[in-house]
Design an enzyme around this catalytic site. Structure first.
Site, PDB file in Angstrom:
ATOM      1  N   CYS A 197      -6.111   3.136   7.001  1.00 25.24           N
ATOM      2  CA  CYS A 197      -7.241   2.477   6.815  1.00 25.24           C
ATOM      3  C   CYS A 197      -8.283   2.544   5.933  1.00 25.24           C
ATOM      4  O   CYS A 197      -8.912   1.702   5.309  1.00 25.24           O
ATOM      5  CB  CYS A 197      -7.460   1.688   8.250  1.00 25.24           C
ATOM      6  SG  CYS A 197      -6.198   1.261   8.914  1.00 25.24           S
ATOM      7  N   CYS A 241       1.742  -0.282   5.934  1.00 28.77           N
ATOM      8  CA  CYS A 241       1.481  -1.581   7.280  1.00 28.77           C
ATOM      9  C   CYS A 241       1.515  -2.959   6.526  1.00 28.77           C
ATOM     10  O   CYS A 241       1.341  -3.747   7.127  1.00 28.77           O
ATOM     11  CB  CYS A 241       0.654  -1.195   7.719  1.00 28.77           C
ATOM     12  SG  CYS A 241      -0.844  -0.991   6.719  1.00 28.77           S
TER      13      CYS A 241
END
Lengths: 249, 132
Positions: free
Chosen positions: B105, B37
Site C-alpha cells: 500500500c 489486490c
C-alpha cells in the site's frame, strides 16, 4: 547420504543444462529420511514403507500429478485430491512415530493448498505466472488509465447513493445508473475471462509443442505478459463489481 | 492484525480527499493500481513556482491504502518538487506502522507521488511549446 552426494557434485561440475538447482534439490530429497535408501516410490519409501515429505520445491502441479497446463479436468483433479488426501490423512498416522505424524500433517496441508489453488482457473493462472516468471512483480503491467477513471467515478456515484435517501427520486435514479453500470461491467468481466481462456489454450498448445527455439521463447513471454495484463485488469473489474453488488443488493 | 491508531485516524478523517477541476493549471495527476489486490489510487498535486501548494487524493482500496495516500498528500503540501521526489514508501511504513502484508500500500502511494510529479513535469515541459 554417501550414495546421493557424489551425484550432486558431478552435476555441479558439469556446466551443462543438467545443473538446474531444482533438479538437484529433488534428487537431494529422494533419500528416505528413515532408512536413507533412495526413494523410488512417489510418496513412500519402497524399502521401509515410511511416508515421505512432499518437498517444498515441488510445485502444486507436480504435487497433484498434473502437467503445467492451464486447462485441466477439474473432476480428475478432485479425484486425485481425494485419493492423496486419504493417503496423507493425519488420522491414519495416529499410531505411527512423531516424525511420520508431522510429515503426514504437513503433506496434507500442502495438498489442500495445492488443490484449492489449482481448482480455480484464475488462481491457477496466477500461480502458473508466479512459477514461470519467478515473481509476478517481474512483469510490470501498464495500468489501464481509462478504467481507473471509470472506477473512481463509479466510486463517487456509489458514495452518493450510500448517502442518499434510497426511497427518494434521486436514490432511484442513482440506483438505475448503478445497475446499468453493473451489467456493463459484468459483461466486461466475462469478455476478459473468455480472452483469458483463449490465452490458456495458447499456453497449453505451446507447452505441448515443447519447442525451445527463440521464437517459441518469445511467444511464451508474450503469452505470460498478456496473461498478467488480463488478470490484473480482471481483478480491478471484479473488485468494483463486487462493491456494486454489495451496495445495491 | 489490527490497524494502527494512525491508520484508523487517516481512514476516519481522510485529509485532502477529492480532486482538482479538470484543466486547472499547474496540476499533475498520478493514477496507479495494485494488480494483486485491485486497489486504485489517484493522487494530484498543484504546483506554483516549483512548490506544491495543494494535494488531493482519491483511493479505492483497503484502509492502509487510503491512509497511505492521505498521509502522502499531507506530506506533499509545502514541499518543493525535489523534496517531494525524496519521499520513500519506507517513510510511510514507519509513520503508519504498517505490517509487512500492507507494505505494498505504501509502495502504491510512492508510485502515485512519482506518477503525479512526472505528469506535472510533462505538462510543464509542453507548456512553452504551446505559447511559442
Amino acid at each position: 547420504m554417501v550414495r546421493t552426494m557424489p551425484i550432486l557434485l558431478m552435476d555441479n561440475d558439469q556446466p551443462s543444462s543438467h545443473s538446474d538447482p531444482r533438479r538437484q534439490l529433488q534428487m537431494a530429497r529422494s533419500m528416505c529420511w528413515h532408512c536413507q535408501s533412495e526413494v523410488t516410490g512417489e510418496y513412500f519409501c519402497e524399502r521401509c514403507v515410511k511416508v515421505q515429505p512432499v518437498s517444498k520445491e515441488t510445485d502444486y502441479f507436480t504435487c497433484l500429478g498434473f502437467p503445467r497446463r492451464l486447462t485441466l479436468d477439474v473432476q480428475k483433479l478432485e479425484a486425485r485430491f481425494y485419493e492423496l488426501s486419504r493417503t496423507f490423512h493425519p488420522d491414519f498416522y495416529q499410531r505411527k512415530s512423531t516424525a511420520e505424524q508431522t510429515i503426514s500433517l504437513s503433506n496434507a496441508a500442502v495438498l489442500n493448498t495445492a488443490y484449492r489453488t489449482l481448482r480455480d482457473p484464475i488462481q491457477r493462472a496466477e500461480y502458473l505466472l508466479a512459477l514461470e516468471t519467478g515473481s509476478v512483480k517481474n512483469i510490470r503491467t501498464s495500468p489501464p488509465a481509462d478504467l481507473f477513471e471509470e472506477i473512481l467515478e463509479l466510486q463517487d456515484t456509489l458514495e452518493e447513493y450510500r448517502a442518499s435517501d434510497h426511497g427518494s427520486d434521486q436514490g432511484h435514479r442513482l440506483r438505475t445508473t448503478l445497475l446499468t453500470e453493473q451489467e456493463a461491467l459484468e459483461r466486461r468481466k466475462e469478455e476478459l475471462e473468455s480472452q483469458l481462456r483463449r490465452l490458456f489454450a495458447d499456453w497449453d498448445k505451446l507447452q505441448d509443442a515443447g519447442e525451445t527455439t527463440s521464437s517459441a521463447r518469445a511467444e511464451r513471454d508474450k503469452i505470460l505478459k498478456q496473461m498478467r495484463d488480463l488478470l490484473s485488469h480482471r481483478t480491478y473489474v471484479n473488485n468494483i463489481v463486487s462493491d456494486l453488488a454489495a451496495t445495491i443488493a | 492484525m489490527a490497524y494502527s491508531d494512525k491508520v484508523v485516524d487517516h481512514f476516519n478523517n481522510p485529509r485532502n480527499m477529492g480532486s482538482f477541476k479538470k484543466g486547472e493549471e499547474g496540476v499533475g495527476t498520478g493514477m496507479v493500481g495494485a494488480p494483486e489486490c485491485g486497489d486504485v489510487m489517484k493522487l494530484q498535486i498543484k504546483v506554483q513556482n516549483d512548490t506544491i501548494v495543494d494535494a488531493k487524493f482519491k483511493t479505492f482500496g483497503c484502509g492502509s491504502a487510503i491512509a497511505s495516500s492521505s498521509l502522502a498528500t499531507e506530506w506533499l503540501k509545502g514541499k518543493t518538487i525535489d523534496e517531494a521526489q525524496k519521499i520513500k514508501n519506507t517513510d510511510i511504513v514507519q509513520e503508519l506502522n504498517l505490517p509487512p502484508v500492507k507494505i505494498h500500500c505504501s509502495v502504491l502511494a510512492e508510485d502515485a507521488i512519482k506518477a503525479a510529479l512526472a505528469d506535472y513535469q510533462k505538462k510543464a515541459d509542453e507548456q512553452p511549446a504551446d505559447t511559442k
